[in-house]
Design an enzyme around this catalytic site. Sequence first.
Site, short mmCIF file in Angstrom:
data_model
loop_
_atom_site.label_atom_id
_atom_site.label_comp_id
_atom_site.label_asym_id
_atom_site.label_seq_id
_atom_site.Cartn_x
_atom_site.Cartn_y
_atom_site.Cartn_z
N ARG A 1 87.30 41.38 21.92
CA ARG A 1 85.89 41.93 22.06
C ARG A 1 85.41 41.91 23.44
NH1 ARG A 1 85.88 40.70 16.35
NH2 ARG A 1 86.07 42.69 15.24
N LYS B 1 84.02 51.04 35.62
CA LYS B 1 84.44 52.09 34.71
C LYS B 1 85.81 51.85 34.29
CE LYS B 1 81.71 56.57 35.91
NZ LYS B 1 81.87 57.83 36.35
N GLU C 1 88.11 59.84 49.32
CA GLU C 1 86.81 59.11 48.58
C GLU C 1 86.11 58.49 49.77
OE1 GLU C 1 85.99 59.07 45.38
OE2 GLU C 1 87.81 59.40 44.24
N LYS D 1 78.46 52.37 46.78
CA LYS D 1 78.61 52.40 45.33
C LYS D 1 77.86 51.37 44.71
CE LYS D 1 81.82 53.44 41.81
NZ LYS D 1 83.36 53.88 41.38
N GLU E 1 75.77 55.73 34.14
CA GLU E 1 75.75 57.15 34.51
C GLU E 1 74.86 58.08 33.92
OE1 GLU E 1 79.69 58.91 36.28
OE2 GLU E 1 79.47 59.95 34.26
N ARG F 1 74.23 58.09 39.18
CA ARG F 1 75.47 57.99 39.39
C ARG F 1 76.61 59.02 39.22
NH1 ARG F 1 78.84 52.63 36.72
NH2 ARG F 1 80.76 53.07 37.87
N ASN G 1 80.45 61.43 41.45
CA ASN G 1 81.74 62.66 40.98
C ASN G 1 81.73 63.89 41.87
OD1 ASN G 1 82.88 61.13 38.88
ND2 ASN G 1 80.87 61.44 37.72
N HIS H 1 84.80 66.11 41.67
CA HIS H 1 85.63 65.77 40.68
C HIS H 1 85.86 66.63 39.69
CE1 HIS H 1 85.37 61.96 42.93
NE2 HIS H 1 86.43 61.24 42.23
N HIS I 1 89.54 66.71 38.59
CA HIS I 1 90.07 66.47 37.16
C HIS I 1 90.65 67.63 36.57
CE1 HIS I 1 87.15 62.59 36.81
NE2 HIS I 1 88.31 62.58 37.81
N HIS J 1 95.36 61.83 42.89
CA HIS J 1 94.00 62.00 42.68
C HIS J 1 93.28 62.09 43.80
CE1 HIS J 1 90.12 61.30 40.89
NE2 HIS J 1 89.99 60.24 41.75
#
Length: 370
Positions: free
Chosen positions: A124, A146, A188, A229, A239, A243, A247, A250, A254, A269
């Site tokens: 956990r 993330k 990026e 960032k 997000e 935030r 993206n 993206h 994606h 990517h």
Amino acid sequence: MSPPETVHVPLDGGRAYDILVGRGLLAEVGARCAALGARAVAVVTDTTVAGLYGEAVRASLEAAGLRAALVAVPPGEGSKSYATFTEVCDALLAHRIERRDLVLALGGGVVGDLAGFAASVLRRGVRFVQAPTTLLAQVDSSVGGKTGINSPHGKNLIGAFHQPSLVLADTAALDTLSAREMRAGYAEVAKYGLIDDPAFFAWCEANFSEIFSGGPARDRAVASCCRAKAGVVVRDEREDGERALLNLGHTFAHALERLTRYESARLVHGEAVAIGLALAFRFSARLGLCPGQDAGRVANHLALAGLPTTLRQVPGGCGDADQLLDAMRQDKKVRDGALTFILARGIGRSFIAPGIEPEAVRAFLAEELG
């Protein structure tokens, strides 16, 4: 050797951490992990990076009095899968990694996402350290918490927010990257200027070759991106708003990765992001939001850096407009079935654009594919 530059991420609840940027940081990994109070460290990496740095990192950890284990997975996006995730979790348990120990993600974005997600659910929640070895991971995926794996339905749809305890961005590790991987990471880097910092984008236009070659501009670029960032993450960790700007490009990227089945031989990517950035600016121009000359400037710079900027440059193709649109419907920014894009009013003037009409997207994609 110059001391590393420190970027502090002041999250609350005892979750603040530092990002260290500089050459030679992997040699210090043992001392840095020991300072965090761990007794054992499990290094999650891929077989390529293990061959380059695995034993040196293990030796550094053991020299600092830490029990060390190495867990290596196959390189590439295919390792961000349910099967590999299960294997990594079982290996961490077999090595008796406890809550106060550390998982060390040594590698690129795939390893960071996978190891971070495993750490987030193991017992956990186990602490972890990011030691990114690619430009893309150093400026983007290693910062912000993330973590996750891919699903057949789309990229990064299974995951959790789990902040690292430390990020060690050893810019000397980038010396071993292929030219393709450096170019992919650079997409990026340029993205940060396109979001809200036109001066940084102009600096990139003037200095990108030195970022590639490894001069002082490389360290400056990595630190600048991490600082940008980190600021966004502190203001919007999960997000819920700002935030999402990170993206930019993206939603397109994606979808392209999904339709090319995450086959790195066809598209990695950063290459998908480069195409996505160019598309986001051309789509903005098509909608009358962005000057066409800005869209052209973005595409020209990315092309000069050796990156693809059109759908027609995807090896083996990427489907038709309807297939691309369908892939975008699984984007994490979709709300109540409506598409949300990050668009731009110009370089450094990006914004969140919810509720974009699917027909407008389909017509644009058909034109781009034509």
